[in-house]
Design an enzyme around this catalytic site. Structure first.
Site, PDB file in Angstrom:
ATOM      1  N   ASP A  67       0.829  -1.204   0.000  1.00  0.00           N
ATOM      2  CA  ASP A  67       0.000   0.000   0.000  1.00  0.00           C
ATOM      3  C   ASP A  67       0.867   1.259   0.000  1.00  0.00           C
ATOM      4  O   ASP A  67       2.073   1.199   0.211  1.00  0.00           O
ATOM      5  CB  ASP A  67      -0.963  -0.005   1.198  1.00  0.00           C
ATOM      6  N   ASN A 136      -7.404  -3.282  14.593  1.00  0.00           N
ATOM      7  CA  ASN A 136      -8.810  -3.530  14.242  1.00  0.00           C
ATOM      8  C   ASN A 136      -8.952  -4.661  13.225  1.00  0.00           C
ATOM      9  O   ASN A 136     -10.025  -4.877  12.675  1.00  0.00           O
ATOM     10  CB  ASN A 136      -9.474  -2.246  13.712  1.00  0.00           C
ATOM     11  N   HIS A 138      -7.300  -4.951  10.286  1.00  0.00           N
ATOM     12  CA  HIS A 138      -7.084  -4.633   8.873  1.00  0.00           C
ATOM     13  C   HIS A 138      -5.794  -5.273   8.362  1.00  0.00           C
ATOM     14  O   HIS A 138      -4.870  -5.530   9.130  1.00  0.00           O
ATOM     15  CB  HIS A 138      -7.119  -3.119   8.610  1.00  0.00           C
ATOM     16  N   GLU A 143      -9.771  -2.023   5.499  1.00  0.00           N
ATOM     17  CA  GLU A 143     -10.337  -1.743   6.817  1.00  0.00           C
ATOM     18  C   GLU A 143     -11.636  -2.521   7.024  1.00  0.00           C
ATOM     19  O   GLU A 143     -12.326  -2.850   6.046  1.00  0.00           O
ATOM     20  CB  GLU A 143     -10.655  -0.240   6.919  1.00  0.00           C
TER      21      GLU A 143
END
Ligand code: GLP
Length: 250
Positions: A67, A136, A138, A143
């Site tokens: 990314d 979380n 991801h 996400e």
């Protein structure tokens, strides 16, 4: 999923670096998928040290980073390209043409994402994908959401993720870009092997849900359960919430 639990973050780094050294020995033209974040830094340090000693050779390898922040110049110290230069590419001999990044300054996000997918395919696909995991759940910048994107796309970051990335922006979460280009779930799941690393107590809950929870878009990493070759490498703190049988597989 194969779970491997090591005593410390240092042991995790050494084990993963060793695996990559062995993979590169077996296949010098290895195509590596690489992740940024704090977690892989010790791995990159170890690989850099080994490269300095002539114990690992990247000259025929190729890399694709997962990314990159959108609309952040590559020269910005917070860009993932700058991160990789600092922690790995500045220390190992790899031809620049073999290093691949999403271009956060590209004119058109969709075109740039399609170009990246084509480049991965042209390289023969990713052999080994290194992944971290967000607190979380991801992976990359995929996400938690009601629906996930299969392919490389422009993603919007959760406030929590921007905070987690603030280290590279003078600890100011508002300075972290709101969007990033990221490989999608299918792009990641198409890698031949995946090595997910997690260290520290803050990752314990996400790791437990990834391993034992249901497959859900609310925890993107849970999709790794359907991949046939995933190694999850943890330190004891990140493995804390797993059962003793699971922790014992180290
Ligand atoms: C970022 C990256 C992810 C990385 C995650 C965890 O959001 N896009 O690829 O896995 O952070 O980072 P850290 O290793 O610093 O906890």
């Amino acid at each position: 999923m194969r779970l491997v639990v090591h005593r410390s973050q240092r042991d995790v780094a050494h084990a993963v670096a060793q695996r990559l050294v062995a993979e590169l020995e077996g296949r010098p033209s290895l195509v590596l998928g690489l992740a940024t974040g704090r977690t892989p830094i010790p791995i990159y340090q170890r690989l850099s040290a080994l490269a300095g000693q002539g114990r690992v050779d990247f000259t025929r390898a190729a890399t694709f980073n997962l990314d990159e922040f959108w609309r952040l110049p590559a020269e910005h110290p917070g860009s993932y390209r700058a991160f990789m230069a600092r922690h790995l590419f500045g220390h190992v001999r790899i031809p620049p043409a073999r290093i691949h990044f999403l271009d956060g300054m590209a004119r058109d996000a969709a075109e740039e994402c399609a170009r990246y997918e084509r480049a991965i395919a042209a390289a023969g696909g990713i052999d080994v994908q290194i992944l971290g995991i967000g607190a979380n759940g991801h992976i990359g910048f995929n996400e938690p959401a009601v629906a996930l994107q299969a392919r490389t796309h422009l993603a919007t970051l959760k406030p929590q993720t921007r905070r987690a990335n603030a280290t590279f922006f003078g600890d100011d979460a508002t300075a972290v870009p709101e969007q990033a280009l990221s490989m999608g779930m299918a792009t990641i799941l198409q890698a031949r092997s995946v090595v997910l690393i997690a260290t520290g107590r803050g990752k314990g809950r996400a790791v437990e849900r990834m391993v034992n929870g249901p497959l859900t878009t609310r925890l993107p990493a849970s999709f790794l359960q359907v991949h046939h070759d995933v190694e999850v490498v943890l330190d004891e703190a990140a493995a804390e919430r797993l059962t003793s049988a699971q922790r014992g597989r180290a």
